[in-house]
Design a protein around this motif. Sequence first.
Motif, mmCIF file in Angstrom:
data_model
loop_
_atom_site.group_PDB
_atom_site.id
_atom_site.type_symbol
_atom_site.label_atom_id
_atom_site.label_comp_id
_atom_site.label_asym_id
_atom_site.label_seq_id
_atom_site.Cartn_x
_atom_site.Cartn_y
_atom_site.Cartn_z
ATOM 1 N N LEU A 34 14.464 15.914 -19.853
ATOM 2 C CA LEU A 34 15.447 16.725 -19.145
ATOM 3 C C LEU A 34 16.817 16.062 -19.105
ATOM 4 O O LEU A 34 17.676 16.469 -18.306
ATOM 5 C CB LEU A 34 14.979 16.986 -17.706
ATOM 6 C CG LEU A 34 13.669 17.740 -17.513
ATOM 7 C CD1 LEU A 34 13.331 17.819 -16.026
ATOM 8 C CD2 LEU A 34 13.745 19.127 -18.102
ATOM 9 N N LYS A 35 17.048 15.086 -19.935
ATOM 10 C CA LYS A 35 18.337 14.384 -19.901
ATOM 11 C C LYS A 35 19.479 15.338 -20.268
ATOM 12 O O LYS A 35 19.255 16.429 -20.789
ATOM 13 C CB LYS A 35 18.308 13.187 -20.861
ATOM 14 C CG LYS A 35 18.111 13.557 -22.321
ATOM 15 C CD LYS A 35 18.036 12.328 -23.191
ATOM 16 C CE LYS A 35 17.842 12.722 -24.662
ATOM 17 N NZ LYS A 35 17.882 11.557 -25.557
ATOM 18 N N ALA A 36 20.702 14.897 -19.969
ATOM 19 C CA ALA A 36 21.912 15.669 -20.270
ATOM 20 C C ALA A 36 21.834 17.074 -19.674
ATOM 21 O O ALA A 36 22.050 18.074 -20.357
ATOM 22 C CB ALA A 36 22.169 15.727 -21.771
ATOM 23 N N ASP A 37 21.495 17.118 -18.370
ATOM 24 C CA ASP A 37 21.396 18.387 -17.651
ATOM 25 C C ASP A 37 20.426 19.331 -18.348
ATOM 26 O O ASP A 37 20.698 20.526 -18.506
ATOM 27 C CB ASP A 37 22.781 19.040 -17.528
ATOM 28 C CG ASP A 37 22.815 20.154 -16.487
ATOM 29 O OD1 ASP A 37 22.072 20.041 -15.486
ATOM 30 O OD2 ASP A 37 23.547 21.127 -16.687
ATOM 31 N N ALA A 38 19.269 18.788 -18.732
ATOM 32 C CA ALA A 38 18.264 19.562 -19.468
ATOM 33 C C ALA A 38 18.906 20.201 -20.693
ATOM 34 O O ALA A 38 18.800 21.400 -20.937
ATOM 35 C CB ALA A 38 17.595 20.598 -18.588
ATOM 36 N N TYR A 39 19.594 19.355 -21.465
ATOM 37 C CA TYR A 39 20.265 19.794 -22.699
ATOM 38 C C TYR A 39 21.192 20.986 -22.419
ATOM 39 O O TYR A 39 21.288 21.920 -23.220
ATOM 40 C CB TYR A 39 19.248 20.150 -23.772
ATOM 41 C CG TYR A 39 18.471 18.972 -24.323
ATOM 42 C CD1 TYR A 39 18.539 18.632 -25.674
ATOM 43 C CD2 TYR A 39 17.663 18.191 -23.508
ATOM 44 C CE1 TYR A 39 17.825 17.551 -26.191
ATOM 45 C CE2 TYR A 39 16.957 17.114 -23.994
ATOM 46 C CZ TYR A 39 17.038 16.798 -25.336
ATOM 47 O OH TYR A 39 16.333 15.714 -25.830
ATOM 48 N N GLY A 40 21.874 20.923 -21.275
ATOM 49 C CA GLY A 40 22.821 21.957 -20.922
ATOM 50 C C GLY A 40 22.234 23.154 -20.215
ATOM 51 O O GLY A 40 22.963 24.100 -19.886
ATOM 52 N N HIS A 41 20.935 23.153 -19.935
ATOM 53 C CA HIS A 41 20.275 24.330 -19.385
ATOM 54 C C HIS A 41 20.137 24.297 -17.862
ATOM 55 O O HIS A 41 19.725 25.301 -17.268
ATOM 56 C CB HIS A 41 18.883 24.486 -20.011
ATOM 57 C CG HIS A 41 18.908 24.845 -21.459
ATOM 58 N ND1 HIS A 41 19.343 23.965 -22.433
ATOM 59 C CD2 HIS A 41 18.558 25.988 -22.103
ATOM 60 C CE1 HIS A 41 19.255 24.557 -23.619
ATOM 61 N NE2 HIS A 41 18.791 25.776 -23.440
ATOM 62 N N GLY A 42 20.449 23.166 -17.242
ATOM 63 C CA GLY A 42 20.322 23.063 -15.789
ATOM 64 C C GLY A 42 19.148 22.184 -15.409
ATOM 65 O O GLY A 42 17.995 22.603 -15.478
#
Length: 373
Positions: A34-42
């Motif tokens: 879930l890194k990087a904000d869940a790949y941009g998904h929140g």
Amino acid sequence: MARPLRADIDLDALRHNYRLARDLAPRSQAVAVLKADAYGHGLVRCARALEGLAPAFAVACLEEALALREGGIKAPIVLLEGIFAAEELALVEAQGLWMAVHSDWQVDALLAYRPARPIPVWVKVDSGMHRLGFPPERLAAVWARLAAAPEQARDLHLMSHFATADAEDSDYFRRQSALLETLAADLGAPTCLANSPATLSRPESHGAWNRPGVMLYGSDPLETPNAVSRRLAPVMTLRSEIIAVRELPAEEPVGYGGRWRTPRPSRIGVVACGYGDGYDRHAVDGTPVLVDGRRTGLAGKVSMDMLTVDLTDLPGTDIGSEVVLWGRSSDGSVLSVDELARHCATISYTLLTGVLPRVPRRYHGGPSGTDPH
């Protein structure tokens, strides 16, 4: 009325992709990355959608782990880069986190710490990626130090990262895999090796744990898609509308610098989306978009807040027509983020993580509501 651009997040698709990763390796557990904000998904919304399905989550750093805990996530969380300062160990312990160790100073800090309960540790070896990890020839000594400190470290796992698992045929992958197999056998160590491409196509790398990342969000990381990767479902749809239409004669320049010229009398649609929202400015003319479920192409350079598309061959399209920049249109047509990335000379990871905060995320298939991000 609000600007029509939004990122629709399909949490049912997220769960579908996680189940696919899990079912590909029935003897492994799958930690959802879930890194990087869940790949941009929140970050938190995706974790909540997977809670009860994924036995553990993985993030890059302590800040991401704390955001999950503050969001009510109680499952184990792995710090993929470990700690960045010895002082973080108190929070690692207090929050019940697992941690990677890849450097001597991290081992020294952990062994000098006195936790009330030992901390689960994943020992990272550099098998050929040459970013983080202990040299293979030093692994046994590091492992022995940690194994001899049961008050500080427990549940040791061997961890590494593949550089070329996405390639259809790679001698380098085979070299990394053979080295890791030998190291794991020598130590009797459970492993966490497989990233998304290895989860999808390299069953020999599946270990006690696998680390599916971008595949959870519906992007195919393989150089050559296979029957399994084609089953991935897009999670994010970047969706907007036509906000203006221009009728232009032939040989008219469109957009900054006039890079694109109308080859004939043309209808040009203006879309509420630009690089200020995270759409890649490097997209070339002809980059595909879906307008009311039908394909057309970018016409001219991307602006900060808008982009322009050719509507000439799409009768019936007008102001208010749906535009899908990537993802699934209302009629079920799909434009994959991977295809778009190829037209931008980049990869899906940069597009997904690059969607900027002013784009509202709207979640479907889970608790209702809009996250303004």
